[in-house]
Motif scaffolding. Sequence first.
Motif, short mmCIF file in Angstrom:
data_model
loop_
_atom_site.label_atom_id
_atom_site.label_comp_id
_atom_site.label_asym_id
_atom_site.label_seq_id
_atom_site.Cartn_x
_atom_site.Cartn_y
_atom_site.Cartn_z
N ALA A 136 0.91 -1.62 0.55
CA ALA A 136 0.14 0.20 0.23
C ALA A 136 1.39 0.99 0.20
CB ALA A 136 -0.89 0.40 1.14
N THR A 137 0.18 2.14 -1.01
CA THR A 137 1.34 3.62 -0.87
C THR A 137 0.53 4.58 0.19
OG1 THR A 137 -0.84 4.69 -1.79
CG2 THR A 137 0.94 3.68 -3.31
N ALA A 138 1.42 4.99 1.31
CA ALA A 138 1.52 6.32 2.42
C ALA A 138 1.49 7.51 1.57
CB ALA A 138 2.92 6.02 2.87
N PRO A 139 0.08 7.71 2.41
CA PRO A 139 0.38 9.19 2.54
C PRO A 139 2.02 10.05 2.74
CG PRO A 139 -1.86 8.50 3.50
CD PRO A 139 -0.23 7.61 3.39
N ASP A 140 1.38 11.04 1.93
CA ASP A 140 3.12 12.28 2.48
C ASP A 140 3.22 12.21 4.16
OD1 ASP A 140 4.03 12.64 0.13
OD2 ASP A 140 2.90 14.20 0.04
N GLY A 141 4.64 12.16 4.68
CA GLY A 141 5.12 11.78 6.19
C GLY A 141 4.39 10.83 7.17
N THR A 166 6.64 12.24 12.59
CA THR A 166 6.59 13.41 12.87
C THR A 166 4.88 14.12 13.25
OG1 THR A 166 5.87 13.60 10.77
CG2 THR A 166 7.89 13.38 11.33
N GLY A 167 3.50 13.04 13.37
CA GLY A 167 2.57 13.70 13.46
C GLY A 167 2.11 14.33 12.15
N ALA A 168 2.63 13.88 10.97
CA ALA A 168 2.15 14.42 9.79
C ALA A 168 0.58 14.24 9.87
CB ALA A 168 2.56 14.22 8.92
N THR A 169 -0.07 15.11 9.19
CA THR A 169 -1.61 15.41 8.80
C THR A 169 -2.50 15.20 7.55
OG1 THR A 169 -2.48 16.77 9.57
CG2 THR A 169 -2.21 15.71 11.49
N ILE A 170 -3.48 14.50 7.41
CA ILE A 170 -3.57 14.52 6.10
C ILE A 170 -4.88 15.45 6.20
CG2 ILE A 170 -5.31 13.61 4.01
CD1 ILE A 170 -3.56 11.31 5.06
N PRO A 171 -4.39 17.31 5.20
CA PRO A 171 -5.45 18.32 5.32
C PRO A 171 -6.88 17.40 5.57
CG PRO A 171 -4.32 18.31 3.53
CD PRO A 171 -3.29 16.98 4.38
N SER A 172 -8.31 18.22 5.25
CA SER A 172 -9.54 17.66 4.55
C SER A 172 -8.84 18.69 3.68
CB SER A 172 -10.32 19.71 5.50
OG SER A 172 -9.95 19.18 6.95
N GLY A 173 -10.25 17.57 2.84
CA GLY A 173 -10.00 17.54 1.25
C GLY A 173 -10.77 16.19 0.69
N SER A 174 -10.20 15.84 -0.32
CA SER A 174 -10.79 14.87 -1.04
C SER A 174 -9.62 14.38 -1.96
CB SER A 174 -12.10 14.88 -1.59
OG SER A 174 -11.97 15.64 -2.82
N GLY A 175 -9.56 12.81 -2.48
CA GLY A 175 -9.05 11.81 -3.44
C GLY A 175 -8.44 10.60 -2.59
N ILE A 176 -7.24 10.32 -3.47
CA ILE A 176 -6.92 9.08 -2.69
C ILE A 176 -5.95 8.80 -1.40
CG2 ILE A 176 -5.23 7.10 -4.36
CD1 ILE A 176 -6.19 7.96 -6.39
N LEU A 177 -6.44 8.15 -0.83
CA LEU A 177 -6.20 8.02 0.25
C LEU A 177 -4.12 6.63 0.61
CD1 LEU A 177 -5.75 8.35 3.28
CD2 LEU A 177 -7.45 6.33 3.82
N THR A 178 -4.59 5.56 -0.76
CA THR A 178 -3.33 5.16 -0.70
C THR A 178 -3.87 4.00 -1.53
OG1 THR A 178 -2.26 3.49 0.31
CG2 THR A 178 -4.83 3.48 1.20
N GLN A 179 -3.16 3.35 -2.31
CA GLN A 179 -3.29 2.75 -3.68
C GLN A 179 -2.89 0.92 -2.84
OE1 GLN A 179 -0.95 2.29 -7.67
NE2 GLN A 179 -3.10 2.62 -8.25
N ILE A 180 -3.73 -0.06 -3.21
CA ILE A 180 -3.64 -1.03 -2.45
C ILE A 180 -3.09 -2.40 -3.89
CG2 ILE A 180 -4.37 -2.99 -1.57
CD1 ILE A 180 -4.70 -0.35 0.44
#
Length: 182
Positions: free
Chosen positions: A60-65, A90-104
């Motif tokens: 699975a791909t990881a979101p930035d951070g 590091t405390g990274a978060t995914i900001p509000s919005g929409s898009g691909i979370l992860t590719q499996i």
Amino acid sequence: MNWYKNIVFFSLMTVAAWSAVSLEIQNVDTDAGTLDIYMINDEEVGGFQFELSGVTITDATAPDGFLVNVGVTSNPNNEGAGLVFAFSLTGATIPSGSGILTQISFSEFEGAEICFGEDTGSVGFNVISDGIGNYIAADWGDCYCELALDCAGECGGTAELDECGECGGSGISDGDCDCFGN
């Protein structure tokens, strides 16, 4: 006074039914063994964990951070399901919005459907959390169902080729030796 009770009840039901995060299984390619998990979120997301049944998850791909880990769930109610777990050191978060979370990436598609595991709240195997680990209510979308075309071109149909190669045919007639009436 009755109208007041109705307004309070409606307000409570609206809040209870509202989810801050919505996930869907999209772009399934069973030949390539990939699918996307699409997310719409009204809050920042700090981590996630979910089960997928119907496939063996290989990556699975990881979101930035974020760091991501895949494996097999230990949930006895969804035995054999794949598990994706992601968080940030590091405390990274995914900001509000929409898009691909992860590719499996997956193997061993069972040929019927791919589904999220059951949402059992903050103590379950499907969990979304904010930047400090608090549970965020989520709507885990519908299953992906692969419906094949039958020989007549009907999606999910049951027509099959008989031994003579005729779609929906009755095969070799009684008393005949072959498909040509001999």
